[in-house]
Design an enzyme around this catalytic site. Structure first.
Site, PDB file in Angstrom:
ATOM      1  N   ALA A 119     -10.727 -33.202 -57.641  1.00  0.00           N
ATOM      2  CA  ALA A 119     -10.190 -34.475 -57.124  1.00  0.00           C
ATOM      3  C   ALA A 119     -10.196 -34.463 -55.604  1.00  0.00           C
ATOM      4  CB  ALA A 119      -8.777 -34.698 -57.660  1.00  0.00           C
ATOM      5  N   PRO A 137     -17.884 -24.007 -50.557  1.00  0.00           N
ATOM      6  CA  PRO A 137     -18.004 -23.616 -49.146  1.00  0.00           C
ATOM      7  C   PRO A 137     -19.022 -22.489 -48.954  1.00  0.00           C
ATOM      8  CG  PRO A 137     -16.028 -22.668 -50.104  1.00  0.00           C
ATOM      9  CD  PRO A 137     -16.635 -23.534 -51.159  1.00  0.00           C
ATOM     10  N   THR A 179     -22.369 -30.500 -53.637  1.00  0.00           N
ATOM     11  CA  THR A 179     -23.605 -30.100 -52.954  1.00  0.00           C
ATOM     12  C   THR A 179     -23.849 -28.645 -53.288  1.00  0.00           C
ATOM     13  OG1 THR A 179     -23.009 -31.471 -51.125  1.00  0.00           O
ATOM     14  CG2 THR A 179     -24.783 -29.928 -50.764  1.00  0.00           C
ATOM     15  N   PHE A 230     -24.494 -38.993 -51.789  1.00  0.00           N
ATOM     16  CA  PHE A 230     -24.964 -39.313 -50.444  1.00  0.00           C
ATOM     17  C   PHE A 230     -23.915 -40.062 -49.632  1.00  0.00           C
ATOM     18  CE2 PHE A 230     -28.997 -38.924 -52.859  1.00  0.00           C
ATOM     19  CZ  PHE A 230     -29.577 -37.907 -52.116  1.00  0.00           C
ATOM     20  N   LEU A 259     -30.286 -31.388 -50.076  1.00  0.00           N
ATOM     21  CA  LEU A 259     -30.277 -30.475 -48.919  1.00  0.00           C
ATOM     22  C   LEU A 259     -31.171 -31.027 -47.814  1.00  0.00           C
ATOM     23  CD1 LEU A 259     -30.539 -26.859 -50.419  1.00  0.00           C
ATOM     24  CD2 LEU A 259     -28.528 -28.254 -50.000  1.00  0.00           C
ATOM     25  N   ALA A 316     -32.178 -34.165 -47.221  1.00  0.00           N
ATOM     26  CA  ALA A 316     -31.667 -35.380 -46.569  1.00  0.00           C
ATOM     27  C   ALA A 316     -30.658 -34.981 -45.498  1.00  0.00           C
ATOM     28  CB  ALA A 316     -31.015 -36.303 -47.602  1.00  0.00           C
ATOM     29  N   CYS A 333     -20.789 -30.968 -45.142  1.00  0.00           N
ATOM     30  CA  CYS A 333     -22.141 -30.900 -45.724  1.00  0.00           C
ATOM     31  C   CYS A 333     -23.227 -30.344 -44.807  1.00  0.00           C
ATOM     32  CB  CYS A 333     -22.571 -32.281 -46.180  1.00  0.00           C
ATOM     33  SG  CYS A 333     -21.770 -32.784 -47.695  1.00  0.00           S
ATOM     34  N   LYS A 360     -23.446 -26.524 -43.985  1.00  0.00           N
ATOM     35  CA  LYS A 360     -23.533 -25.776 -45.253  1.00  0.00           C
ATOM     36  C   LYS A 360     -24.892 -25.991 -45.914  1.00  0.00           C
ATOM     37  CE  LYS A 360     -21.750 -27.336 -49.048  1.00  0.00           C
ATOM     38  NZ  LYS A 360     -20.740 -27.973 -49.887  1.00  0.00           N
ATOM     39  N   ARG A 397     -13.049 -30.467 -41.855  1.00  0.00           N
ATOM     40  CA  ARG A 397     -13.958 -29.346 -42.121  1.00  0.00           C
ATOM     41  C   ARG A 397     -15.108 -29.321 -41.094  1.00  0.00           C
ATOM     42  NH1 ARG A 397     -14.707 -30.144 -48.512  1.00  0.00           N
ATOM     43  NH2 ARG A 397     -14.394 -32.301 -47.854  1.00  0.00           N
TER      44      ARG A 397
HETATM   45  C1  UDX Z   1     -23.068 -36.521 -44.553  1.00  0.00           C
HETATM   46  C2  UDX Z   1     -24.230 -37.410 -45.019  1.00  0.00           C
HETATM   47  O1  UDX Z   1     -24.359 -38.528 -44.143  1.00  0.00           O
HETATM   48  C3  UDX Z   1     -24.004 -37.853 -46.442  1.00  0.00           C
HETATM   49  O2  UDX Z   1     -25.115 -38.604 -46.912  1.00  0.00           O
HETATM   50  C4  UDX Z   1     -23.791 -36.639 -47.327  1.00  0.00           C
HETATM   51  O3  UDX Z   1     -23.518 -37.010 -48.654  1.00  0.00           O
HETATM   52  C5  UDX Z   1     -22.657 -35.784 -46.796  1.00  0.00           C
HETATM   53  O4  UDX Z   1     -22.895 -35.439 -45.434  1.00  0.00           O
HETATM   54  P1  UDX Z   1     -20.610 -36.934 -43.627  1.00  0.00           P
HETATM   55  O5  UDX Z   1     -20.672 -35.500 -43.225  1.00  0.00           O
HETATM   56  O6  UDX Z   1     -19.437 -37.393 -44.409  1.00  0.00           O
HETATM   57  O7  UDX Z   1     -21.894 -37.315 -44.505  1.00  0.00           O
HETATM   58  O8  UDX Z   1     -20.681 -37.864 -42.326  1.00  0.00           O
HETATM   59  P2  UDX Z   1     -21.867 -38.317 -41.336  1.00  0.00           P
HETATM   60  O9  UDX Z   1     -21.631 -39.733 -40.990  1.00  0.00           O
HETATM   61  O10 UDX Z   1     -23.199 -37.968 -41.854  1.00  0.00           O
HETATM   62  O11 UDX Z   1     -21.546 -37.479 -40.011  1.00  0.00           O
HETATM   63  C6  UDX Z   1     -21.700 -36.064 -39.953  1.00  0.00           C
HETATM   64  C7  UDX Z   1     -21.435 -35.562 -38.551  1.00  0.00           C
HETATM   65  O12 UDX Z   1     -22.456 -35.983 -37.656  1.00  0.00           O
HETATM   66  C8  UDX Z   1     -20.122 -36.093 -37.944  1.00  0.00           C
HETATM   67  O13 UDX Z   1     -19.480 -35.034 -37.273  1.00  0.00           O
HETATM   68  C9  UDX Z   1     -20.587 -37.169 -36.985  1.00  0.00           C
HETATM   69  O14 UDX Z   1     -19.688 -37.366 -35.921  1.00  0.00           O
HETATM   70  C10 UDX Z   1     -21.904 -36.586 -36.503  1.00  0.00           C
HETATM   71  N1  UDX Z   1     -22.838 -37.610 -36.002  1.00  0.00           N
HETATM   72  C11 UDX Z   1     -23.331 -38.578 -36.831  1.00  0.00           C
HETATM   73  C12 UDX Z   1     -23.249 -37.563 -34.675  1.00  0.00           C
HETATM   74  O15 UDX Z   1     -22.829 -36.689 -33.909  1.00  0.00           O
HETATM   75  N2  UDX Z   1     -24.149 -38.500 -34.228  1.00  0.00           N
HETATM   76  C13 UDX Z   1     -24.670 -39.482 -35.024  1.00  0.00           C
HETATM   77  O16 UDX Z   1     -25.477 -40.276 -34.542  1.00  0.00           O
HETATM   78  C14 UDX Z   1     -24.240 -39.519 -36.375  1.00  0.00           C
HETATM   79  P1  ADP Z   2     -15.390 -32.060 -51.884  1.00  0.00           P
HETATM   80  O1  ADP Z   2     -15.503 -32.503 -50.457  1.00  0.00           O
HETATM   81  O2  ADP Z   2     -16.680 -31.459 -52.402  1.00  0.00           O
HETATM   82  O3  ADP Z   2     -14.867 -33.129 -52.789  1.00  0.00           O
HETATM   83  P2  ADP Z   2     -12.773 -30.747 -51.876  1.00  0.00           P
HETATM   84  O4  ADP Z   2     -12.413 -29.373 -51.410  1.00  0.00           O
HETATM   85  O5  ADP Z   2     -12.216 -31.938 -51.171  1.00  0.00           O
HETATM   86  O6  ADP Z   2     -14.375 -30.796 -51.917  1.00  0.00           O
HETATM   87  O7  ADP Z   2     -12.364 -30.901 -53.407  1.00  0.00           O
HETATM   88  C1  ADP Z   2     -12.665 -29.989 -54.414  1.00  0.00           C
HETATM   89  C2  ADP Z   2     -11.509 -29.966 -55.432  1.00  0.00           C
HETATM   90  O8  ADP Z   2     -11.922 -29.181 -56.563  1.00  0.00           O
HETATM   91  C3  ADP Z   2     -10.202 -29.331 -54.932  1.00  0.00           C
HETATM   92  O9  ADP Z   2      -9.141 -30.253 -55.041  1.00  0.00           O
HETATM   93  C4  ADP Z   2      -9.989 -28.100 -55.877  1.00  0.00           C
HETATM   94  O10 ADP Z   2      -8.634 -27.884 -56.207  1.00  0.00           O
HETATM   95  C5  ADP Z   2     -10.783 -28.522 -57.107  1.00  0.00           C
HETATM   96  N1  ADP Z   2     -11.213 -27.402 -57.943  1.00  0.00           N
HETATM   97  C6  ADP Z   2     -11.843 -26.267 -57.557  1.00  0.00           C
HETATM   98  N2  ADP Z   2     -12.101 -25.469 -58.617  1.00  0.00           N
HETATM   99  C7  ADP Z   2     -11.628 -26.123 -59.717  1.00  0.00           C
HETATM  100  C8  ADP Z   2     -11.600 -25.822 -61.142  1.00  0.00           C
HETATM  101  N3  ADP Z   2     -12.132 -24.691 -61.617  1.00  0.00           N
HETATM  102  N4  ADP Z   2     -11.024 -26.711 -61.963  1.00  0.00           N
HETATM  103  C9  ADP Z   2     -10.488 -27.863 -61.483  1.00  0.00           C
HETATM  104  N5  ADP Z   2     -10.485 -28.204 -60.180  1.00  0.00           N
HETATM  105  C10 ADP Z   2     -11.046 -27.348 -59.295  1.00  0.00           C
END
Ligand code: UDX
Ligand code: ADP
EC number: 1.1.1.22
Length: 467
Positions: A11, A94, A133, A166, A221, A223, A276, A279, A346
């Site tokens: 969740a 992670p 991911t 995405f 990965l 994208a 993302c 990682k 993160r």
């Molecule tokens: C990203 C991907 O966009 C998404 O498709 C995937 O599912 C998860 O990873 P997210 O990390 O949530 O999403 O945010 P994103 O808007 O992509 O920004 C990532 C980082 O890049 C942020 O720290 C943002 O500030 C930075 N960023 C983004 C820049 O520094 N410059 C830009 O022009 C765009």
């Molecule tokens: P994401 O950004 O991928 O959604 P988060 O760390 O926000 O990652 O959420 C992952 C969730 O998965 C956490 O709330 C964690 O407690 C839960 N989780 C991890 N392992 C299990 C498991 N074996 N069963 C149920 N929930 C789990």
């Protein structure tokens, strides 16, 4: 094969919003999000929708509509898996911190635990959808665990799909409701169509792409690696602009109007954060090394190296501009989240930049509209200080409830997250509270340079060659 009951394990930032939108758009499907973290589930069930564990614009409205109707949050993992015909795995993955592949490979222990839970609890035919991911070929590991369970009990059968996410945090609801595409990878056509039918409640058929499992996993990965690469590319140019007198925003606009390049993801800044990008690139790097492609691995690894460099570079230039020392100086930090409109920290650039400044002995006053101070303490590996301790020379930090409180007595402000509230601040008023000569280091280029300069502040902006 019609899906009636969906279970999502995890969740978090992905599972919560994704399931909320599926439940909202598919009222006849029962959607249950399960997690082992009781506090998280309690927060998802909070009657006060402003206290959901994930801050995401628009999420409260979607949860408000669907919760209690066909959207449930629960800790009953096994019972929910048992009654589901489709199980999403959306748990945290992670980067490993120790052992084989430390620093690069993803830690799959939570995914494996989920696969084992599904193997134990599922009944009848269950479609397992990989949503986290994950490195390429993780679906194979999940399948192996499930197939072993199937051999023990012929009444059950499984199919595994990859359905990468995405969504970007901060715009998750919009991204989920109007995605550029939905990607479904798998081998079993009927299972693929069952998941496609869920999405087709609100997504155009033409946007639902079907691939094999490995293509789907690798696309996710790739994208993210391409997007991150654009940011490292523009940040590398920002450094050159600063050295030469060009302005990176002008360069970005000029290159972004080339339709082959496009205007998005060209904002120079303090480097990318989030759960993302780094990682996923490190996964790609690990994969390339594993498959004997060291040159390809080095190529992608340099995107991460440039990002880390950019963050250290910003901390260093703050120290340099403030006469070579920040020891005992108060610095106001505006923004701690990795981007605007999320409470997620993160890999936030603020962590590394603040870490460097703490090491230099600075006294940080940190303001962020959504990040909890307990999270800042975990990220900075240091508790907030009760009072500034300027004489010891040791760095410390404290939460500032307002921007005014943060800047009072400060030598400099650093804008590290592009929250809207930082765009139109009353710089004249803020400057009056600061010690002179006062600086603004605008790592996101959100403040109006003319207003800042008129307020008497000395301005450094990322990618701006003008001093
Ligand atoms: C990203 C991907 O966009 C998404 O498709 C995937 O599912 C998860 O990873 P997210 O990390 O949530 O999403 O945010 P994103 O808007 O992509 O920004 C990532 C980082 O890049 C942020 O720290 C943002 O500030 C930075 N960023 C983004 C820049 O520094 N410059 C830009 O022009 C765009
Ligand atoms: P994401 O950004 O991928 O959604 P988060 O760390 O926000 O990652 O959420 C992952 C969730 O998965 C956490 O709330 C964690 O407690 C839960 N989780 C991890 N392992 C299990 C498991 N074996 N069963 C149920 N929930 C789990």
């Amino acid at each position: 094969m019609t899906i009636q009951r969906i279970c999502c394990i995890g969740a978090g930032y992905v599972g919560g919003p994704t399931m909320a939108v599926i439940a909202d758009r598919c009222p006849e499907i029962e959607v249950t999000v399960v997690d082992i973290n009781q506090a998280r589930i309690d927060a998802w069930n909070d009657a006060d929708l402003s206290r959901l564990p994930v801050y995401e614009p628009g999420l409260d409205a979607v949860v408000g509509r669907a919760r209690g109707r066909n959207l449930t949050f629960s800790t009953a993992v096994e019972a929910t898996v048992a009654s589901a015909d489709m199980v999403f795995i959306s748990v945290n993955t992670p980067t490993k911190t120790k052992g084989l592949g430390a620093g690069q490979a993803s830690d799959l222990r939570w995914v494996e635990a989920c696969a084992r839970t599904v193997a134990k609890a599922a009944t009848g035919h269950t479609i397992v959808v990989e949503k986290s991911t994950l490195p390429v070929r993780t679906a194979a590991a999940i399948k192996t665990i499930l197939e072993a369970a199937q051999e023990d009990d012929q009444q059950r059968c499984f199919s595994v799909l990859s359905n990468p996410e995405f969504l970007a945090e901060g715009t998750a609801i919009r991204d989920l409701e109007a995605p550029d595409r939905v990607l479904i990878g798998g081998e079993d056509a009927a299972s693929i169509e069952a998941l496609a039918a869920v999405y087709s409640h609100w997504v155009d058929e033409a946007k639902i792409l079907r691939t094999n499992l490995w293509s789907s996993e690798l696309s996710k990965l790739t994208a993210n690696a391409f997007l991150a690469q654009r940011i490292s590319s523009i940040n590398s140019v920002a450094a050159l602009c600063e050295a030469t007198g060009a302005d990176v925003r002008e360069v970005a606009r000029a290159i972004g109007t080339d339709s082959r390049i496009g205007p998005k993801f060209l904002n120079a800044g303090p480097g990318f954060g989030g759960s993302c990008f780094q990682k996923d690139i490190l996964n790609l790097v690990y994969l390339c090394r594993h498959f004997g492609l060291p040159e390809v691995a080095d190529y992608w690894e340099s995107v991460v190296a440039l990002n880390t460099w950019q963050q250290h570079r910003i901390a260093q230039l703050v120290v340099q501009k403030l006469f070579g020392t920040v020891t005992g100086k108060r610095l106001a930090i505006f923004g701690f989240a990795f981007k605007a409109d999320t409470n997620d920290t993160r890999e936030a650039p603020a962590i590394r930049i603040c870490g460097d400044l703490l090491e230099e002995g600075a006294q940080l006053a940190i303001h962020d509209p959504k990040v909890e101070p307990a999270q800042m303490a975990r990220d900075l590996k240091q508790e907030a200080a009760a009072a500034a301790d300027v004489l010891s020379g040791t760095g410390s930090w404290a939460l500032a409830e307002s921007v005014e409180e943060a800047v009072s007595g400060a030598d400099a402000v650093l804008i590290l997250t592009e929250w809207n509230v930082y765009r139109n601040l009353n710089w004249a008023e803020l400057a009056g509270r600061m010690r002179k000569p006062a600086w603004l280091f605008d790592a996101r280029a959100v403040a109006d340079p003319a207003v800042v300069r008129a307020a008497g502040l000395t301005l450094w902006r990322v990618g701006d060659g003008e001093d």
